[in-house]
Scaffold this active site. Structure first.
Site, mmCIF file in Angstrom:
data_model
loop_
_atom_site.group_PDB
_atom_site.id
_atom_site.type_symbol
_atom_site.label_atom_id
_atom_site.label_comp_id
_atom_site.label_asym_id
_atom_site.label_seq_id
_atom_site.Cartn_x
_atom_site.Cartn_y
_atom_site.Cartn_z
ATOM 1 C CD GLU A 127 68.157 46.827 99.000
ATOM 2 O OE1 GLU A 127 68.523 47.180 100.139
ATOM 3 O OE2 GLU A 127 68.403 45.702 98.514
ATOM 4 N N PRO A 128 64.793 51.061 99.973
ATOM 5 C CG PRO A 128 63.077 50.344 101.397
ATOM 6 C CD PRO A 128 64.163 49.824 100.491
ATOM 7 C CD GLN A 339 52.567 80.989 82.625
ATOM 8 O OE1 GLN A 339 52.632 80.137 83.503
ATOM 9 N NE2 GLN A 339 52.192 82.243 82.877
ATOM 10 N N GLY A 343 44.750 79.066 83.052
ATOM 11 C CA GLY A 343 44.005 78.370 84.099
ATOM 12 C C GLY A 343 43.580 76.976 83.707
ATOM 13 C CD GLU A 366 65.342 53.228 83.442
ATOM 14 O OE1 GLU A 366 66.444 53.044 82.911
ATOM 15 O OE2 GLU A 366 64.314 52.653 83.066
ATOM 16 C CB THR A 368 68.982 62.028 90.049
ATOM 17 O OG1 THR A 368 70.384 61.954 90.353
ATOM 18 C CG2 THR A 368 68.189 61.203 91.055
ATOM 19 C CD GLU A 370 70.526 66.367 90.846
ATOM 20 O OE1 GLU A 370 69.993 67.480 90.750
ATOM 21 O OE2 GLU A 370 69.879 65.287 90.734
#
Length: 382
Positions: A127-128, A339, A343, A366, A368, A370
């Site tokens: 949810e938000p 890398q 470019g 799904e 983080t 953490e």
């Protein structure tokens, strides 16, 4: 311990690898830049049976296992993550809650079309104001006679607004919102139900060919029989679905990480600088070697988690480890591949540019990184 794939799993892996190279790679770049959903690719994956890999044959599936789904996701993500996440979410989040916890009647009604890839399912949990705190649900569902009346909103819901979306299973408070412990249940809402508003697609950094939207529920009425599993067990049920999903996301992450290796090796053989192929320079060769180490190690992690899952043993810690290690590998490899390309790696016409844009969400969705560390610490008794 033998990590060699069985004949069946190797045949599936090779088939999906060939499909990804021949059917996905030539067209996904244009679809991605136009932010178009890959309907034709989804239809072809459905015809191959990929959406039904872990679903029993009696419900229209292939009767395989969850590891087969993981192998398919890895091979797809070596080429493109938008296609891979569409499959992952369609199966892990769309079909599996019904398959794991639904009644036989619900399975017979919804699973055949989902397993065939003719329709897509979604799961509305986030949810938000919730994010990682999935238990902070505010959406409510009240019984009114023989109907649930649902009010609230959901955010970041994959496969929720496509032309072939058929059902969205949502978590909602079915008891008193003021109770000390929320009673959260899971309820199926068919697409097109009056009162359900599907917002326009998000403008995203990556996964630009997948469908991700916000949902709003305004007195949405569905039959009481649309309850999935036990009343009050919706949150617990979905946590178990997330454990499986983390193994699948780990496989997808490994695919992206390996795709970065594939592209970097090819480019190192083609690109010349200062009179020789860049792969001849130790700085580039060692960078690519480290990329392969990360992909290989992450693959072992998700294989280990899948092995425990298939044996019916607890695998929460292994799933969290696999998700953490593989998402880090994907992000690190995407950075390194960019890398190697220099470019050109910053140009969207090259796959590594797309990989770089797609990698970051793997450290967020799904659960983080953490949250994964928190789960691992808890499993260690900390």
């Amino acid at each position: 311990m033998d990590l060699t794939l069985s004949e069946e799993h190797e045949a599936l892996r090779a088939t999906v690898e060939d499909f990804a190279r021949k059917e996905v790679a030539p067209v996904i770049g244009d679809l991605y830049e136009r932010e178009e959903f890959p309907y034709e690719i989804v239809a072809k994956m459905g015809a191959m049976g990929l959406f039904g890999l872990p679903v029993a044959e009696e419900y229209g599936g292939m009767g395989g296992d969850y590891f087969a789904l993981c192998l398919a996701l890895e091979e797809l993500a070596r080429v493109d993550s938008s296609v891979a996440i569409t499959l992952e979410a369609g199966v892990s989040l769309g079909a599996m809650p019904i398959y794991r916890f639904g009644t036989d009647e619900q399975k017979q009604e919804w699973l055949p079309s989902l397993a065939a890839g003719e329709k897509l399912g979604a799961f509305g949990l986030t949810e938000p104001g919730g994010g990682s705190d999935a238990g902070a649900t505010r959406t409510t569902a009240e019984l009114d006679g023989d109907e649930w009346v649902i009010n609230g909103s959901k955010a970041f819901i994959t496969n929720s607004g496509t032309d072939i979306t058929s059902v969205i299973t949502v978590t909602a408070i079915t008891g008193s919102p003021q109770a000390d412990r929320k009673e959260i249940s899971a309820i199926m809402v068919p697409a097109g139900t009056p009162g359900l508003r599907v917002a326009k697609p998000y403008s995203k950094v990556g996964w630009c060919s997948s469908d991700t939207r916000e949902l709003f529920f305004d007195d949405v009425r569905v039959p009481a029989a649309n309850l999935v599993g036990e009343r009050g067990r919706g949150y617990a049920q979905f946590l178990s679905i997330l454990d499986e999903g983390r193994v699948a996301i780990a496989a997808l992450s490994v695919g992206l990480a390996q795709g970065c290796v594939d592209e970097s090796v090819r480019y190192a053989h083609e690109r010349e600088a200062f009179g020789q192929k860049i792969g001849n320079y130790q700085a580039v060769a060692f960078m690519i070697a480290d990329m392969e180490v990360r992909a290989h190690t992450a693959r072992l992690a998700y294989y280990a988690a899948a092995a425990k899952m298939l044996k019916g043993r607890p695998f929460k810690r292994e799933a969290a480890i696999a998700k953490l290690v593989s998402s880090n590998a994907a992000m690190d490899n995407a950075r390194a591949a960019t890398q190697v390309f220099g470019g050109y790696g910053f140009m969207n016409e090259y796959p590594v540019g797309r990989f770089y844009r797609d990698a970051k969400i793997l450290e967020i969705g799904e659960g983080t990184s953490e949250v994964q560390r928190m789960l691992i610490a808890r499993e260690l008794g900390l």
